[in-house]
Enzyme design. Structure first.
Site, PDB file in Angstrom:
ATOM      1  N   CYS A  34     -15.686   9.465  -8.291  1.00  0.00           N
ATOM      2  CA  CYS A  34     -14.321   9.152  -8.737  1.00  0.00           C
ATOM      3  C   CYS A  34     -14.323   8.399 -10.060  1.00  0.00           C
ATOM      4  O   CYS A  34     -13.283   8.266 -10.706  1.00  0.00           O
ATOM      5  CB  CYS A  34     -13.588   8.341  -7.676  1.00  0.00           C
ATOM      6  SG  CYS A  34     -14.360   6.755  -7.331  1.00  0.00           S
ATOM      7  N   ASP A  36     -14.840   5.231 -10.477  1.00  0.00           N
ATOM      8  CA  ASP A  36     -14.348   3.860 -10.378  1.00  0.00           C
ATOM      9  C   ASP A  36     -15.497   2.858 -10.485  1.00  0.00           C
ATOM     10  O   ASP A  36     -16.614   3.130 -10.062  1.00  0.00           O
ATOM     11  CB  ASP A  36     -13.598   3.673  -9.052  1.00  0.00           C
ATOM     12  CG  ASP A  36     -12.299   4.458  -9.033  1.00  0.00           C
ATOM     13  OD1 ASP A  36     -11.929   4.974 -10.099  1.00  0.00           O
ATOM     14  OD2 ASP A  36     -11.673   4.556  -7.974  1.00  0.00           O
ATOM     15  N   CYS A  60      -9.111   2.765  -8.123  1.00  0.00           N
ATOM     16  CA  CYS A  60      -7.911   3.115  -7.376  1.00  0.00           C
ATOM     17  C   CYS A  60      -7.349   1.904  -6.635  1.00  0.00           C
ATOM     18  O   CYS A  60      -7.987   0.852  -6.555  1.00  0.00           O
ATOM     19  CB  CYS A  60      -8.256   4.224  -6.382  1.00  0.00           C
ATOM     20  SG  CYS A  60      -9.237   3.625  -4.997  1.00  0.00           S
ATOM     21  N   CYS A 104     -14.099   3.788  -0.985  1.00  0.00           N
ATOM     22  CA  CYS A 104     -13.703   2.701  -1.884  1.00  0.00           C
ATOM     23  C   CYS A 104     -14.178   1.361  -1.325  1.00  0.00           C
ATOM     24  O   CYS A 104     -14.589   0.483  -2.079  1.00  0.00           O
ATOM     25  CB  CYS A 104     -12.194   2.693  -2.074  1.00  0.00           C
ATOM     26  SG  CYS A 104     -11.480   4.336  -2.277  1.00  0.00           S
TER      27      CYS A 104
HETATM   28 FE1  FES Z   1     -12.861   5.682  -6.283  1.00  0.00          FE
HETATM   29 FE2  FES Z   1     -11.239   4.566  -4.613  1.00  0.00          FE
HETATM   30  S1  FES Z   1     -11.100   6.561  -5.398  1.00  0.00           S
HETATM   31  S2  FES Z   1     -13.063   3.770  -5.389  1.00  0.00           S
END
Ligand code: FES
Length: 142
Positions: A34, A36, A60, A104
Site C-alpha cells: 500500500c 504506507d 491510511c 495496517c
Molecule cells: Fe496501508 Fe493501511 S492501507 S497501512
C-alpha cells in the site's frame, strides 16, 4: 466499510502525533503493497520504561488509528511489555478493524518492535526477538 467508534476517534483525534528529537529508539516501517509508512519514536528511562512515545504515519486512516492506539498502549510501560504488544491487541483495543485493514495494525506492531530494536542496538543489548515483515505478509495471522 464500517469502522468502530474507537477507530474513528483515534483517526480524527490521534494521540501522540509528532517526533521526539532526542529519541532513544526510532523505528520506521513500511508496507510495500500500500506504500504506507509509519515511524515511532521512544523516550526510555534508565529503568527501561517508555516515558514518552510519538509517531508519524503517512498512511491510511486505520494506520493512523493503530499508531495512535499503539503509542497509548506502550506509554508508561517497560520495553519488555512493549515487545509483547501484538497487532491483535491493538485491533482489540480499537474494538476491531475490517479484515482488509488488519495489515495496517501489523505495521504498528512492527514499528514498535523496530524502535525497541534500535534502542537495544544503541545501548549494546542483543536484539533477541523477531520483527514481522509486512512487506511479505498480509497480516492475517495474529
Ligand atoms: Fe496501508 Fe493501511 S492501507 S497501512
Amino acid at each position: 466499510m464500517i469502522y468502530s467508534e474507537k477507530v474513528m476517534d483515534h483517526f480524527t483525534n490521534p494521540r501522540n502525533v509528532g517526533e521526539i528529537e532526542d529519541a532513544d529508539g526510532v523505528g520506521m516501517v513500511g508496507n510495500a503493497k500500500c506504500g504506507d509508512i509509519m515511524k515511532i519514536y521512544l523516550k526510555i528511562d534508565e529503568n527501561d520504561i517508555i516515558t514518552d512515545c510519538k509517531f508519524k504515519t503517512f498512511g491510511c486512516g486505520a494506520a493512523i488509528a493503530t499508531s495512535s492506539m499503539a503509542t497509548e498502549l506502550i506509554k508508561g510501560h517497560s520495553v519488555e511489555e512493549a515487545l509483547k504488544l501484538t497487532n491483535s491487541a491493538v485491533v482489540e483495543a480499537l474494538e476491531g478493524l475490517p479484515p482488509v485493514k488488519v495489515h495496517c495494525s501489523v505495521l504498528a506492531e512492527e514499528a514498535v518492535k523496530t524502535a525497541v530494536a534500535d534502542y537495544y542496538k544503541k545501548i549494546g543489548r542483543p536484539v533477541d526477538f523477531e520483527i514481522e515483515n509486512a512487506e511479505h505478509d498480509e497480516g492475517v495471522e495474529d
